[in-house]
Design a protein around this motif. Structure first.
Motif, mmCIF file in Angstrom:
data_model
loop_
_atom_site.group_PDB
_atom_site.id
_atom_site.type_symbol
_atom_site.label_atom_id
_atom_site.label_comp_id
_atom_site.label_asym_id
_atom_site.label_seq_id
_atom_site.Cartn_x
_atom_site.Cartn_y
_atom_site.Cartn_z
ATOM 1 N N LYS A 175 0.277 1.935 7.001
ATOM 2 C CA LYS A 175 -0.502 0.743 6.711
ATOM 3 C C LYS A 175 0.406 -0.425 6.344
ATOM 4 O O LYS A 175 0.182 -1.561 6.771
ATOM 5 C CB LYS A 175 -1.504 1.011 5.573
ATOM 6 N N ARG B 158 -10.028 8.238 1.831
ATOM 7 C CA ARG B 158 -9.793 7.560 0.557
ATOM 8 C C ARG B 158 -11.075 7.329 -0.241
ATOM 9 O O ARG B 158 -11.054 7.363 -1.471
ATOM 10 C CB ARG B 158 -9.102 6.212 0.795
ATOM 11 N N PHE C 15 -9.256 7.254 8.252
ATOM 12 C CA PHE C 15 -8.367 6.878 7.142
ATOM 13 C C PHE C 15 -9.174 6.454 5.916
ATOM 14 O O PHE C 15 -8.891 6.876 4.786
ATOM 15 C CB PHE C 15 -7.441 5.755 7.587
ATOM 16 N N ASP D 132 0.842 -1.190 0.000
ATOM 17 C CA ASP D 132 0.000 0.000 0.000
ATOM 18 C C ASP D 132 0.884 1.250 0.000
ATOM 19 O O ASP D 132 1.996 1.255 0.548
ATOM 20 C CB ASP D 132 -0.908 -0.001 1.231
ATOM 21 N N LYS D 133 0.380 2.321 -0.595
ATOM 22 C CA LYS D 133 1.177 3.545 -0.695
ATOM 23 C C LYS D 133 1.388 4.232 0.645
ATOM 24 O O LYS D 133 2.294 5.062 0.787
ATOM 25 C CB LYS D 133 0.519 4.516 -1.676
ATOM 26 N N ASN D 134 0.556 3.903 1.641
ATOM 27 C CA ASN D 134 0.692 4.509 2.962
ATOM 28 C C ASN D 134 1.706 3.716 3.795
ATOM 29 O O ASN D 134 1.500 2.526 4.051
ATOM 30 C CB ASN D 134 -0.663 4.536 3.668
#
Length: 251
Positions: A15, A156, A152, A10-12
């Protein structure tokens, strides 16, 4: 999008770290056992990341990577192609009953409706040896964790079932929505895609009807407990554990 892209890639960065840490926490719980298991089954393995971690800890243990979804099993095969200790399985009925020492089941039960939950628990009971154990990881979707997860998700996909202000507030107040949208991912097989609405407290009660509970732990930091942590683990024992013979009375 692949399972890995939704989780471990994931880009986060937070996470990604939490996804990795939940696997580490699960393996640590298994490592508290004194004996090395002969056979471990990852029940609902996703892309096989847990099996990769387990292979590094248990070089002489047979690992069964069970994943009924063809697309996910394909990801697992690619991810674990270099590991000879892993056996891939798309039908759990192919595994001989009573042959598994430890079953891991992470991030699975929050997706299963009641009928599938009962079926999975019965299947796991059948897989385990009489002294076998299970490590189950599920998300905490009530209280403070539900609030920061909800924020969060709203950042998104605001307005979705798990990203609506109403449902997030309800879950934060320990009253998660009781009705959850289901999707049929295979003929006759319903599935909850969203974690929202899952209540680990209710699941703990259900689990107690199948196994002897041994330990409850949270992740990534055990000391902070489920009041703050996003994941909870249940370690339980097969109820078919043989009883110790009674000592003969002296005459």
């Amino acid at each position: 999008m692949s399972y890995a892209d939704l989780t471990f890639r994931d880009k986060n960065p937070i996470k990604r770290w939490l996804q990795e840490q939940r696997l580490v926490s699960a393996v640590q719980l298994c490592g508290q056992s004194r004996s090395t298991p002969d056979t471990i089954c990852d029940f609902g393995s996703g892309n096989g990341e847990l099996c990769k971690l387990l292979a590094g800890h248990y070089q002489n243990t047979k690992l069964i990577c069970y994943e009924p979804m063809p697309s996910l099993l394909s990801e697992a095969r690619e991810n674990l192609a270099t590991l000879a200790s892993v056996e891939f399985c798309d039908d759990i009925r192919k595994v001989t009953s009573g042959t598994v020492d430890v079953v891991f089941c992470l991030e699975v039960f929050e997706h299963l409706p009641p009928a599938q939950t009962s079926e999975a628990l019965e299947t796991i009971c059948d897989l385990l040896k009489p002294d076998g154990k299970i490590v189950i990881g599920v998300p905490v979707e009530v209280g403070i964790p539900a609030l920061y997860k909800g924020i969060f998700r709203m950042s998104r996909r605001y307005g979705g079932f798990d990203a609506s202000l109403k449902n997030v507030v309800s879950a934060f107040l320990w009253r998660p929505p009781k009705t959850r949208p289901t999707h049929e991912i295979a003929p006759g097989f319903s599935y909850y895609f969203e974690h929202m609405g899952f209540d680990f407290r209710r699941f703990r009660e259900i689990l107690g009807g199948y196994f002897h509970p041994l330990k409850v732990s949270s992740s990534p930091f055990t000391a902070l407990g489920t009041a703050l942590m996003p994941e909870v683990y249940f370690v339980a024992e097969n109820p078919k554990k043989p009883q110790q013979p009674e000592a003969e009375s002296s005459v």
